[in-house]
Motif scaffolding. Structure first.
Motif, PDB file in Angstrom:
ATOM      1  N   PRO A 114     -14.123  -0.224   4.983  1.00  0.00           N
ATOM      2  CA  PRO A 114     -13.525   1.110   5.084  1.00  0.00           C
ATOM      3  C   PRO A 114     -12.002   1.047   5.003  1.00  0.00           C
ATOM      4  CG  PRO A 114     -14.981   0.644   6.963  1.00  0.00           C
ATOM      5  CD  PRO A 114     -14.860  -0.612   6.193  1.00  0.00           C
ATOM      6  N   GLY A 115     -11.442   1.793   4.078  1.00  0.00           N
ATOM      7  CA  GLY A 115      -9.980   1.834   3.944  1.00  0.00           C
ATOM      8  C   GLY A 115      -9.410   0.705   3.104  1.00  0.00           C
ATOM      9  N   LEU A 116     -10.267  -0.167   2.575  1.00  0.00           N
ATOM     10  CA  LEU A 116      -9.754  -1.325   1.839  1.00  0.00           C
ATOM     11  C   LEU A 116      -9.031  -0.903   0.557  1.00  0.00           C
ATOM     12  CD1 LEU A 116      -9.635  -4.397   1.948  1.00  0.00           C
ATOM     13  CD2 LEU A 116     -11.732  -4.468   0.613  1.00  0.00           C
ATOM     14  N   GLY A 117      -9.700  -0.053  -0.229  1.00  0.00           N
ATOM     15  CA  GLY A 117      -9.058   0.398  -1.468  1.00  0.00           C
ATOM     16  C   GLY A 117      -8.021   1.480  -1.201  1.00  0.00           C
ATOM     17  N   ASP A 118      -8.313   2.327  -0.242  1.00  0.00           N
ATOM     18  CA  ASP A 118      -7.457   3.491   0.089  1.00  0.00           C
ATOM     19  C   ASP A 118      -6.998   3.378   1.537  1.00  0.00           C
ATOM     20  OD1 ASP A 118      -6.185   5.897   0.095  1.00  0.00           O
ATOM     21  OD2 ASP A 118      -7.991   7.114   0.074  1.00  0.00           O
ATOM     22  N   ASN A 119      -5.949   2.639   1.892  1.00  0.00           N
ATOM     23  CA  ASN A 119      -5.021   2.163   0.921  1.00  0.00           C
ATOM     24  C   ASN A 119      -4.486   0.776   1.264  1.00  0.00           C
ATOM     25  OD1 ASN A 119      -3.474   2.351  -1.406  1.00  0.00           O
ATOM     26  ND2 ASN A 119      -1.734   3.205  -0.306  1.00  0.00           N
ATOM     27  N   SER A 120      -5.324  -0.061   1.929  1.00  0.00           N
ATOM     28  CA  SER A 120      -4.846  -1.395   2.328  1.00  0.00           C
ATOM     29  C   SER A 120      -4.437  -2.201   1.105  1.00  0.00           C
ATOM     30  CB  SER A 120      -5.930  -2.136   3.099  1.00  0.00           C
ATOM     31  OG  SER A 120      -6.285  -1.388   4.228  1.00  0.00           O
ATOM     32  N   LEU A 121      -5.206  -2.075   0.025  1.00  0.00           N
ATOM     33  CA  LEU A 121      -4.857  -2.813  -1.189  1.00  0.00           C
ATOM     34  C   LEU A 121      -3.546  -2.298  -1.784  1.00  0.00           C
ATOM     35  CD1 LEU A 121      -5.532  -4.964  -3.288  1.00  0.00           C
ATOM     36  CD2 LEU A 121      -6.984  -3.277  -4.451  1.00  0.00           C
ATOM     37  N   GLY A 122      -3.293  -1.007  -1.659  1.00  0.00           N
ATOM     38  CA  GLY A 122      -2.013  -0.451  -2.116  1.00  0.00           C
ATOM     39  C   GLY A 122      -0.849  -1.066  -1.342  1.00  0.00           C
ATOM     40  N   VAL A 123      -1.007  -1.157  -0.024  1.00  0.00           N
ATOM     41  CA  VAL A 123       0.045  -1.737   0.825  1.00  0.00           C
ATOM     42  C   VAL A 123       0.218  -3.222   0.497  1.00  0.00           C
ATOM     43  CG1 VAL A 123       0.704  -2.254   3.212  1.00  0.00           C
ATOM     44  CG2 VAL A 123      -0.331  -0.038   2.664  1.00  0.00           C
ATOM     45  N   ALA A 124      -0.907  -3.916   0.301  1.00  0.00           N
ATOM     46  CA  ALA A 124      -0.837  -5.339  -0.061  1.00  0.00           C
ATOM     47  C   ALA A 124      -0.135  -5.501  -1.407  1.00  0.00           C
ATOM     48  CB  ALA A 124      -2.244  -5.931  -0.122  1.00  0.00           C
ATOM     49  N   GLY A 125      -0.434  -4.607  -2.348  1.00  0.00           N
ATOM     50  CA  GLY A 125       0.204  -4.668  -3.668  1.00  0.00           C
ATOM     51  C   GLY A 125       1.708  -4.491  -3.563  1.00  0.00           C
ATOM     52  N   LEU A 126       2.116  -3.584  -2.692  1.00  0.00           N
ATOM     53  CA  LEU A 126       3.541  -3.338  -2.467  1.00  0.00           C
ATOM     54  C   LEU A 126       4.216  -4.616  -1.954  1.00  0.00           C
ATOM     55  CD1 LEU A 126       5.345  -0.610  -2.284  1.00  0.00           C
ATOM     56  CD2 LEU A 126       5.009  -0.838   0.176  1.00  0.00           C
ATOM     57  N   LEU A 127       3.572  -5.256  -0.979  1.00  0.00           N
ATOM     58  CA  LEU A 127       4.145  -6.472  -0.387  1.00  0.00           C
ATOM     59  C   LEU A 127       4.173  -7.616  -1.399  1.00  0.00           C
ATOM     60  CD1 LEU A 127       2.421  -6.262   3.125  1.00  0.00           C
ATOM     61  CD2 LEU A 127       4.862  -5.960   2.635  1.00  0.00           C
ATOM     62  N   HIS A 128       3.093  -7.762  -2.176  1.00  0.00           N
ATOM     63  CA  HIS A 128       3.058  -8.865  -3.144  1.00  0.00           C
ATOM     64  C   HIS A 128       3.980  -8.618  -4.332  1.00  0.00           C
ATOM     65  CE1 HIS A 128       0.293 -11.734  -1.382  1.00  0.00           C
ATOM     66  NE2 HIS A 128      -0.195 -10.681  -0.767  1.00  0.00           N
ATOM     67  N   LEU A 129       4.227  -7.367  -4.656  1.00  0.00           N
ATOM     68  CA  LEU A 129       5.248  -7.075  -5.672  1.00  0.00           C
ATOM     69  C   LEU A 129       6.616  -7.545  -5.155  1.00  0.00           C
ATOM     70  CD1 LEU A 129       6.342  -5.697  -8.252  1.00  0.00           C
ATOM     71  CD2 LEU A 129       6.532  -3.586  -6.906  1.00  0.00           C
ATOM     72  N   GLY A 130       6.933  -7.171  -3.933  1.00  0.00           N
ATOM     73  CA  GLY A 130       8.202  -7.595  -3.324  1.00  0.00           C
ATOM     74  C   GLY A 130       8.302  -9.110  -3.247  1.00  0.00           C
ATOM     75  N   HIS A 131       7.207  -9.720  -2.845  1.00  0.00           N
ATOM     76  CA  HIS A 131       7.174 -11.179  -2.726  1.00  0.00           C
ATOM     77  C   HIS A 131       7.408 -11.842  -4.089  1.00  0.00           C
ATOM     78  CE1 HIS A 131       6.002 -15.168  -1.418  1.00  0.00           C
ATOM     79  NE2 HIS A 131       5.163 -15.221  -2.432  1.00  0.00           N
ATOM     80  N   ALA A 132       6.721 -11.348  -5.124  1.00  0.00           N
ATOM     81  CA  ALA A 132       6.846 -11.949  -6.460  1.00  0.00           C
ATOM     82  C   ALA A 132       8.284 -11.822  -6.971  1.00  0.00           C
ATOM     83  CB  ALA A 132       5.870 -11.290  -7.431  1.00  0.00           C
ATOM     84  N   LEU A 133       8.900 -10.682  -6.741  1.00  0.00           N
ATOM     85  CA  LEU A 133      10.277 -10.486  -7.214  1.00  0.00           C
ATOM     86  C   LEU A 133      11.237 -11.446  -6.510  1.00  0.00           C
ATOM     87  CD1 LEU A 133      10.352  -6.561  -7.376  1.00  0.00           C
ATOM     88  CD2 LEU A 133      10.256  -8.140  -9.321  1.00  0.00           C
ATOM     89  N   ARG A 134      11.063 -11.586  -5.188  1.00  0.00           N
ATOM     90  CA  ARG A 134      11.954 -12.460  -4.417  1.00  0.00           C
ATOM     91  C   ARG A 134      11.681 -13.931  -4.745  1.00  0.00           C
ATOM     92  NH1 ARG A 134      16.204 -10.577  -3.342  1.00  0.00           N
ATOM     93  NH2 ARG A 134      16.585 -11.878  -1.528  1.00  0.00           N
ATOM     94  N   GLU A 135      10.408 -14.297  -4.714  1.00  0.00           N
ATOM     95  CA  GLU A 135       9.981 -15.694  -4.914  1.00  0.00           C
ATOM     96  C   GLU A 135      10.456 -16.236  -6.268  1.00  0.00           C
ATOM     97  OE1 GLU A 135       8.250 -17.558  -2.841  1.00  0.00           O
ATOM     98  OE2 GLU A 135       7.131 -19.047  -4.011  1.00  0.00           O
ATOM     99  N   HIS A 136      10.361 -15.408  -7.300  1.00  0.00           N
ATOM    100  CA  HIS A 136      10.723 -15.875  -8.643  1.00  0.00           C
ATOM    101  C   HIS A 136      12.127 -15.424  -9.039  1.00  0.00           C
ATOM    102  CE1 HIS A 136       6.689 -17.458  -9.174  1.00  0.00           C
ATOM    103  NE2 HIS A 136       6.259 -16.343  -8.615  1.00  0.00           N
TER     104      HIS A 136
END
Ligand code: ZN
Length: 386
Positions: A114-136
């Motif tokens: 429950p809530g995985l797609g709406d919107n835990s994955l959205g929040v995770a995507g936000l964090l991993h976008l930030g991580h990818a930009l910083r990491e690389h």
């Protein structure tokens, strides 16, 4: 410049290619999504989840990590140049109550929770976008603000996004609302929503001794029945009585009763027509029995609006998702993008992966589209902040 050309410089960057390669597996994104999903976050009670996200933003090394008074969590990816920024927002809240069983299970290439797609994955995507930009060490042209916002669902009424845009004011040029699912759908039309809580109050009494005294429930159900005959304007419009409650006992004339009504239209005039019809029914119910007090509180007000399918933001998003192998569709929705569009800020809502059954306990996410969805998000973020 064509939208494909907007992506071109980023395709050829070695750092971006390394970040894209890091999304060839999506296990790290899934792990984060589940960690987020395990923290209950009903609308108006997102604090615990927000605190967790804040800590992750600090670990990632985002700039200016902060939490505002209503619980929105902010982090910034600094750009090369000054100028107006891109804001990417993923809502923290879920429709599930705090006591909901949040157990997750994998079945083949799906993950249920429950809530995985709406919107835990959205929040995770936000964090991993930030991580990818910083990491690389990818530096966007202009700043990208990453915001995990509160109050997107239900009676939250987009309060989080309103506050975020108020907070960052003139600094924002473009807004992308991020959802966990719906990766192949670019929402560029905002459905207008008006929501009412209609309450009836009566003196009440004993069902036998006071028979004939006005009942709050009888009045409210008569009004509800009339509301089911609302004339639906074109283009697409809808209504729903989602909750009805009241009374205390089978042998008591009800002293109070209430219902929640949801009106929607893609067209501002259509919404106005629904509002006028509703107000007329309420006025008629008041006039029918003056012993009953009927109040109508507006508990939701989301403006309608759209940006064109030819808008550079929509075309850039389409190019990014095409490049990631998705077949793009265009959609209409009631999302955090409504707020931005109504303020004249170009905005869309996009998703990361496939999934279904949002707002249900058997909600699931398809694992295979998460990696490509993250690549599309990365390209879109870089191009939209150029
Ligand atoms: Zn959502």
């Amino acid at each position: 410049m064509s939208s494909r050309n907007l992506l071109e410089p980023w395709f050829s960057s070695a750092a971006v290619r390394r970040a894209v390669a890091s999304f060839s597996t999506s296990e790290h994104v899934i792990e984060t999504a589940i960690a987020v999903q395990q923290i209950p976050a009903p609308t108006f009670a997102e604090n615990q989840r927000g605190a967790w996200v804040r800590q992750r933003m600090q670990q990632i090394g985002l700039a200016d990590v902060s939490v505002d008074p209503i619980g929105n969590v902010y982090g910034r990816v600094p750009g090369h140049k000054p100028g107006r920024s891109l804001l990417i927002a993923a809502h923290l809240d879920t429709v599930f109550a705090a006591h909901t069983d949040l157990a997750v299970r994998r079945e083949g290439r799906r993950i249920y929770g429950p809530g995985l797609g709406d919107n835990s994955l959205g929040v995770a995507g936000l964090l991993h976008l930030g991580h990818a930009l910083r990491e690389h060490q990818i530096v966007p042209a202009h700043d990208i603000w990453l915001v995990a916002n509160v109050c997107e669902e239900g009676l939250g009424d987009l309060r989080g996004m309103r506050a975020a845009l108020q907070h960052l004011r003139d600094r924002i040029q473009t807004v992308i609302a991020l959802e966990g699912t719906g990766h192949d759908r670019i929402v560029h039309e905002a459905v207008g929503v008006r929501r009412y809580k209609i309450t009836a109050a009566a003196p009440g009494g004993h069902s036998w001794q006071n028979f004939g005294a006005p009942s709050a429930i009888h009045t409210l159900v008569r009004l509800a029945e009339r509301l089911t005959h609302l004339e639906m304007p074109q283009p697409r419009s809808s209504f729903n009585i989602g909750v009805i409650e009241g009374g205390t006992s089978v042998n008591a004339i009800a002293e109070s009763a209430a219902l929640l009504l949801d009106l929607r239209s893609v067209d501002p005039h259509g919404l106005e027509s629904l509002v006028q019809q509703t107000e007329a029914f309420i006025a008629a119910a008041r006039a029918a029995d003056t012993r009953i007090t009927i109040t109508a509180a507006i508990v939701g007000d989301r403006p309608a609006g759209r940006i064109s399918r030819d808008h550079v933001l929509v075309r850039t998003a389409a190019a990014a998702y095409h490049a990631a192998g998705a077949t793009v569709a265009y959609g209409v929705g009631s999302t955090d993008a409504n707020v931005a569009i109504s303020m004249g800020i170009p905005a869309i809502c996009v998703g990361i992966a496939d999934g279904a059954n949002a707002h249900r306990l058997d909600e699931y996410v398809e694992i295979d589209r998460i990696g490509p969805g993250m690549c599309a998000l990365l390209w879109l973020a870089l191009a939209a902040s150029s």
